[in-house]
Write an enzyme that holds these catalytic residues in place. Sequence first.
Site, short mmCIF file in Angstrom:
data_model
loop_
_atom_site.label_atom_id
_atom_site.label_comp_id
_atom_site.label_asym_id
_atom_site.label_seq_id
_atom_site.Cartn_x
_atom_site.Cartn_y
_atom_site.Cartn_z
N GLU A 36 25.03 -2.71 -10.09
CA GLU A 36 25.50 -4.06 -9.80
C GLU A 36 24.56 -5.01 -10.54
O GLU A 36 23.34 -4.92 -10.37
CB GLU A 36 25.45 -4.31 -8.29
CG GLU A 36 25.99 -5.68 -7.97
CD GLU A 36 25.98 -6.03 -6.49
OE1 GLU A 36 25.62 -5.17 -5.65
OE2 GLU A 36 26.35 -7.18 -6.19
N ARG A 263 18.23 9.13 -2.38
CA ARG A 263 17.68 8.14 -3.29
C ARG A 263 16.18 8.38 -3.45
O ARG A 263 15.54 9.02 -2.63
CB ARG A 263 17.96 6.73 -2.81
CG ARG A 263 17.39 6.33 -1.47
CD ARG A 263 17.51 4.82 -1.25
NE ARG A 263 18.84 4.30 -1.50
CZ ARG A 263 19.09 3.23 -2.26
NH1 ARG A 263 18.13 2.56 -2.86
NH2 ARG A 263 20.31 2.80 -2.43
N LYS A 273 16.72 -4.28 -4.03
CA LYS A 273 16.83 -5.43 -4.94
C LYS A 273 16.57 -6.74 -4.21
O LYS A 273 16.10 -7.70 -4.81
CB LYS A 273 18.19 -5.42 -5.62
CG LYS A 273 18.14 -4.55 -6.87
CD LYS A 273 19.35 -4.74 -7.72
CE LYS A 273 20.31 -3.64 -7.40
NZ LYS A 273 21.51 -3.63 -8.21
P1 ATP Z 1 20.18 -2.24 -3.58
O1 ATP Z 1 20.78 -1.49 -2.42
O2 ATP Z 1 18.72 -2.46 -3.51
O3 ATP Z 1 20.96 -3.48 -3.96
P2 ATP Z 1 21.71 -0.51 -5.10
O4 ATP Z 1 21.48 0.90 -4.84
O5 ATP Z 1 22.88 -1.10 -4.42
O6 ATP Z 1 20.39 -1.29 -4.80
P3 ATP Z 1 23.07 -0.57 -7.57
O7 ATP Z 1 22.93 -1.47 -8.73
O8 ATP Z 1 24.33 -0.62 -6.80
O9 ATP Z 1 21.83 -0.82 -6.64
O10 ATP Z 1 22.77 0.92 -8.00
C1 ATP Z 1 23.38 1.53 -9.12
C2 ATP Z 1 23.30 3.01 -8.97
O11 ATP Z 1 21.96 3.43 -8.87
C3 ATP Z 1 24.01 3.49 -7.72
O12 ATP Z 1 24.79 4.62 -8.05
C4 ATP Z 1 22.89 3.83 -6.79
O13 ATP Z 1 23.25 4.87 -5.93
C5 ATP Z 1 21.78 4.25 -7.75
N1 ATP Z 1 20.48 3.98 -7.14
C6 ATP Z 1 20.00 2.80 -6.70
N2 ATP Z 1 18.80 2.95 -6.14
C7 ATP Z 1 18.48 4.25 -6.23
C8 ATP Z 1 17.36 5.03 -5.84
N3 ATP Z 1 16.31 4.50 -5.23
N4 ATP Z 1 17.38 6.36 -6.10
C9 ATP Z 1 18.43 6.91 -6.73
N5 ATP Z 1 19.52 6.25 -7.12
C10 ATP Z 1 19.55 4.92 -6.88
MG MG Z 2 24.91 -1.04 -4.65
#
Ligand code: ATP
Ligand code: MG
Length: 558
Positions: A36, A263, A273
């Site tokens: 995102e 994760r 984020k």
């Molecule tokens: P936040 O929840 O902090 O906003 P997010 O996981 O929603 O972060 P995205 O931009 O939606 O952030 O993530 C893009 C991809 O990266 C998704 O498929 C997510 O599952 C993966 N991802 C994000 N954080 C992690 C992590 N700590 N470990 C592994 N994969 C991750």
């Molecule tokens: Mg997300």
Amino acid sequence: MPEPVVTTRTNFIRQIIDEDLAAGRHARIATRFPPEPNGYLHIGHAKSIVLNFGLAQDYPGTCNLRFDDTNPHKENREFVEAIKADVRWLGYDWGERVYFASDYFEQLYGFAVELIEKGLAYVCDLSAEEIREYRGTLTVPGRDSPCRDRPVAENLALFRRMRAGEFPDGTRTLRARIDMASPNINLRDPVLYRIRHGVIHHQTGSEWCLYPTYDYTHPISDALEGITHSLCTLEFEDHRPLYDWCIDHVSVPCKPRQIEFSRLNLEYTVMSKRRLTQLVDEGHVQGWDDPRLPTIAGLRRRGYTPTAIRTFCDRIGVTKSDNLVEMAMLESAIRDDLDASAPRRMAVLRPLKVIIETLPADHSESLEAANHPKDATQGIRQIPFTREIYIDREDFAEDPPKGFKRLVPGGEVRLRYGYVIRCEAVVKDETGAVVALRASHDPATLGANPEGRKVKGVIHWVPAAEAPAAEVRLYDRLFQVSEPGSDGRDFREDIHPASLVVIDGARVEPALAGAQPGERFQFEREGYFVVDPDSSAERLCFNRTVGLRDSWGKAQGR
Ligand code: ATP
Ligand code: MG
């Protein structure tokens, strides 16, 4: 370009893929990385990138870069561009396959109409708060919305009017008609569309005032792109029935399979984020690329290499169990890479002048030093040896602690790549502070042991007049506890007050003059350093990437 790390380690996802391929369910695999664009990528995203792009490389198959941009309020173009740059820097190429969920808004709308026509979605007049109230809890079943049995024609008309902008924000939603009594709360008539006026979407501008939710958009985007294996983190496990429901009930061309993995959580840092945004916006750090952040941009500026990050991701593996990875694992990945590749240099962080009185004032001799002790192909450089040199203040002690092997009054030490010197006198100012040392050298000790005595210590040095000055930024962990914000504290209370120490007057060996941003070196006995983008010909600026060994626990008295 560094060599790609060959990710051959098997894991449960590879096993699923192997089975799917063996059973003929797919001819080729297709994965995607779906960020995102509401912040910069971090090391957790790297885990997902390495997994998704890595699978596509190895099997082979394809991996799409898809921006999951259904929440325009927090998203923007800067983030889109930064994400692309970071994925590319990590060494992955999406070719032509960059997509935006917003590319599918029209199709998503059409599928919503299809759901309404099938009696599987309805326009609901409840407010967000009422929806929450009606939803029930884990132990209490939900209650049906009064709008649940609205006739199809009325739903269609209302949905059209929602799109046309006739209703204000929050007054109506489109909801899936699934099961208000489901034990899985995600299936209790989840919201599919919300009204949002007045936001300018970075891709679609003001075309839409109706935005689909993530849970509705994601499975359909996957299906439209022909994704075979949709890999996401564990918190989406409970959303999987909804993922499948969406795909099963609209006319999409294929049925991707969602698989969840744990994760990455890393000690001494934060990765949400929301928290990263707070750190940046509130000025706790100097931007998204602050070298103390776990962002890819921060790690790059810190001196991490794409290889080290990929190696780290490979070493942590992919499983379904949650855990907290030690920072030492990330640090050892960069140490391993830089130990093998980084040229060695000498840099004196806290200069103390040493006047070698056995040399004439105009003495200049060129000493030869290997650029890398284990890699002869890196060649050699010359270091001018002069009457006045600098050593590190910490390599001299007037009153040495037990076991101190460096320079003491009347004692001897070897200058790296050079001679053995003896401290003959200590020069002090009126406050009693040591300002210089007077020394002699033993001309017979270049590349040879001194006669009749042992000299244990070897210290680094630079020639005084010819050593460029430099700013050196010593970064430490941004947080002083392994899980910031645990036990109900505000995570910002855990920020390490000395996470950045700037050393202003370091002196570095002449071979470092003209070093360019991004060049990495080992400063002997100090650690690995990278030239910061702030560096210029007039003023060199280095960031410490990591120390030579894991001394953090010791420094904290653990
Ligand atoms: P936040 O929840 O902090 O906003 P997010 O996981 O929603 O972060 P995205 O931009 O939606 O952030 O993530 C893009 C991809 O990266 C998704 O498929 C997510 O599952 C993966 N991802 C994000 N954080 C992690 C992590 N700590 N470990 C592994 N994969 C991750
Ligand atoms: Mg997300």
